[in-house]
Write a protein that holds these residues in place. Structure first.
Motif, PDB file in Angstrom:
ATOM      1  N   GLN A  84       0.743  -1.084  -0.261  1.00 18.97           N
ATOM      2  CA  GLN A  84      -0.066   0.075   0.012  1.00 18.97           C
ATOM      3  C   GLN A  84       0.771   1.070   0.018  1.00 18.97           C
ATOM      4  OE1 GLN A  84      -3.157   0.056  -0.389  1.00 18.97           O
ATOM      5  NE2 GLN A  84      -3.767  -2.201  -0.154  1.00 18.97           N
ATOM      6  N   ALA A 126       1.975   1.741  -3.479  1.00 22.03           N
ATOM      7  CA  ALA A 126       0.981   2.067  -4.280  1.00 22.03           C
ATOM      8  C   ALA A 126       0.875   3.636  -4.063  1.00 22.03           C
ATOM      9  CB  ALA A 126      -0.258   1.489  -4.075  1.00 22.03           C
ATOM     10  N   ARG A 127       0.993   4.213  -2.819  1.00 22.73           N
ATOM     11  CA  ARG A 127       0.646   5.501  -2.513  1.00 22.73           C
ATOM     12  C   ARG A 127       1.870   6.450  -3.112  1.00 22.73           C
ATOM     13  NH1 ARG A 127      -1.003   9.540  -1.943  1.00 22.73           N
ATOM     14  NH2 ARG A 127      -1.439  11.119  -0.111  1.00 22.73           N
ATOM     15  N   GLU A 151       1.289   7.505  -6.480  1.00 25.99           N
ATOM     16  CA  GLU A 151       0.466   8.497  -7.059  1.00 25.99           C
ATOM     17  C   GLU A 151       1.261   9.987  -7.227  1.00 25.99           C
ATOM     18  OE1 GLU A 151      -2.717   8.732  -4.323  1.00 25.99           O
ATOM     19  OE2 GLU A 151      -2.925   6.453  -3.939  1.00 25.99           O
ATOM     20  N   PHE A 152       2.319  10.053  -6.739  1.00 29.96           N
ATOM     21  CA  PHE A 152       2.949  11.529  -7.067  1.00 29.96           C
ATOM     22  C   PHE A 152       3.510  11.469  -8.248  1.00 29.96           C
ATOM     23  CE2 PHE A 152       2.655  10.697  -2.490  1.00 29.96           C
ATOM     24  CZ  PHE A 152       2.376  11.850  -2.161  1.00 29.96           C
ATOM     25  N   ARG A 153       3.134  12.164  -9.267  1.00 33.92           N
ATOM     26  CA  ARG A 153       3.766  12.417 -10.473  1.00 33.92           C
ATOM     27  C   ARG A 153       5.197  13.106 -10.646  1.00 33.92           C
ATOM     28  NH1 ARG A 153      -1.458  12.483 -14.192  1.00 33.92           N
ATOM     29  NH2 ARG A 153      -2.997  11.449 -12.895  1.00 33.92           N
ATOM     30  N   TYR A 182       5.237  12.782   2.126  1.00 29.91           N
ATOM     31  CA  TYR A 182       4.458  11.201   2.353  1.00 29.91           C
ATOM     32  C   TYR A 182       5.606  10.430   2.925  1.00 29.91           C
ATOM     33  CZ  TYR A 182       2.596   6.558   1.680  1.00 29.91           C
ATOM     34  OH  TYR A 182       2.398   5.396   2.085  1.00 29.91           O
ATOM     35  N   PHE A 224      -0.749   6.268 -12.970  1.00 28.37           N
ATOM     36  CA  PHE A 224      -0.469   7.093 -11.425  1.00 28.37           C
ATOM     37  C   PHE A 224      -1.511   7.010 -10.561  1.00 28.37           C
ATOM     38  CE2 PHE A 224       2.107   9.292 -14.902  1.00 28.37           C
ATOM     39  CZ  PHE A 224       3.251   9.284 -14.239  1.00 28.37           C
ATOM     40  N   GLU A 225      -2.136   5.777 -10.457  1.00 30.49           N
ATOM     41  CA  GLU A 225      -3.167   5.786  -9.418  1.00 30.49           C
ATOM     42  C   GLU A 225      -2.979   4.707  -8.197  1.00 30.49           C
ATOM     43  OE1 GLU A 225      -7.120   5.187 -10.764  1.00 30.49           O
ATOM     44  OE2 GLU A 225      -7.172   6.758 -11.963  1.00 30.49           O
ATOM     45  N   GLY A 226      -1.629   3.955  -8.506  1.00 31.42           N
ATOM     46  CA  GLY A 226      -1.156   3.110  -7.589  1.00 31.42           C
ATOM     47  C   GLY A 226      -2.189   2.228  -7.076  1.00 31.42           C
ATOM     48  N   GLY A 285       1.442   0.543 -11.854  1.00 29.91           N
ATOM     49  CA  GLY A 285       1.603   2.007 -11.985  1.00 29.91           C
ATOM     50  C   GLY A 285       3.112   2.146 -12.334  1.00 29.91           C
TER      51      GLY A 285
END
Ligand SMILES: [Zn+2]
Length: 230
Positions: A52, A55-56, A59-61, A82, A142-144, A153
Motif C-alpha cells: 500500500q 502504491a501511495r 500517485e506522486f507524478r 509522504y 499514476f493511481e497506484g 503503476g
C-alpha cells in the motif's frame, strides 16, 4: 592479387588480432569469479501494508524532465512529505539533507566513525507515459492500484520499489537492531532518468565532502521475480 603494401597491412592486422585474441582467451581461462559467498539469512517479515505504501508513492507524478525548471517540484515535495508521515521512525533517527532542492540524502550515523560508510541508492523520478499508449495500461499509470498480487503503476519497479524497499528496511532496522556500526547513507535521486546530473552526482559530492569514500554503493538493478507476466 593484392599489392604488396596491402598484403603487409593485412598480415600485420592479422597478427594484432591473433595477439589480442590470445590475450583475451588467456585472461578468460585464468578469470575467477569474484562472487562472494554469503550465508543464508532468515526471511524478513515485510509488513503486508508495504504494498500500500508503494502504491501511495506511485500517485506522486514525479515525472522526469531534461529541463530542471520544467519539473513538477510540488509532486517531489509531496512524495518526500509522504515518506515522512509513512516512516516517522526513520525520519527521527536519520539526518535528512536536501540536495539541489529535489534529491535527498538520508544519513544514519554509525557508532564507529572510523569505518567507511555504505551507500544505498534509488531514484524517485519516472519516465513519462508514451503519448498514445494510455489505453495499453492495465491500470492507470499514476493511481497506484494493488490488484492480482501486484502493485501497478509508473515506477512500481523502476524505481519507487527500491525507494520504498529501503524505507521499509530502515524502519525495521531502526526499531529492531538500532544504530549500526558504520554509517548508512540512503540517497534518493530526482533525475536519474536523464542521467542524474543534479541528483546522484551532487549527492555523491556531498558524501565525499564528509571525508570517507564508501565501502560499497548499491543501486537499482534488474528485477528479481518468481514469475513473468505477459
Ligand atoms: Zn531506474
Amino acid at each position: 592479387m593484392w599489392a604488396r603494401p596491402f598484403k603487409l597491412l593485412a598480415l600485420s592486422l592479422g597478427g594484432v588480432i591473433a595477439l589480442v585474441a590470445s590475450i583475451a582467451i588467456g585472461r578468460a581461462v585464468q578469470f575467477e569469479s569474484r562472487q562472494v559467498s554469503v550465508a543464508d539469512t532468515d526471511s524478513i517479515p515485510v509488513p503486508e501494508t508495504a504494498a500500500q505504501r508503494l502504491a501511495r508513492a506511485i500517485e506522486f507524478r514525479t515525472i522526469t524532465k531534461r529541463e530542471p525548471t520544467a519539473l513538477d517540484s510540488a509532486a517531489y515535495r509531496g512524495l518526500y512529505r509522504y515518506l515522512e508521515t509513512a516512516y516517522p521512525v526513520v525520519h527521527d533517527s536519520l539526518d535528512v539533507t536536501r540536495v539541489n532542492d529535489l534529491s535527498r540524502l538520508y544519513t544514519w550515523r554509525g557508532a564507529d566513525p572510523s569505518t567507511a560508510p555504505i551507500v544505498l541508492m534509488a531514484h524517485v523520478d519516472v519516465v513519462p507515459v508514451e503519448p498514445g499508449t494510455r489505453g495499453d495500461w492495465t491500470h492507470p499509470p499514476f493511481e497506484g492500484v494493488v490488484a492480482d498480487s501486484a502493485v501497478w503503476g509508473r515506477g512500481a519497479l523502476d524505481d519507487k520499489a527500491s525507494a520504498i524497499g529501503l524505507f521499509e528496511a530502515l524502519s525495521l532496522l531502526v526499531e529492531g537492531e538500532g544504530r549500526p556500526e558504520r554509517t548508512v547513507h540512503v540517497a534518493l535521486g530526482h533525475d536519474e532518468e536523464v542521467g542524474g546530473p543534479r541528483g546522484a552526482r551532487a549527492v555523491a559530492d556531498r558524501i565525499m565532502e564528509q571525508g570517507q569514500a564508501p565501502a560499497i554503493v548499491v543501486d537499482e538493478g534488474g528485477a528479481i521475480t518468481k514469475t513473468r507476466r505477459a
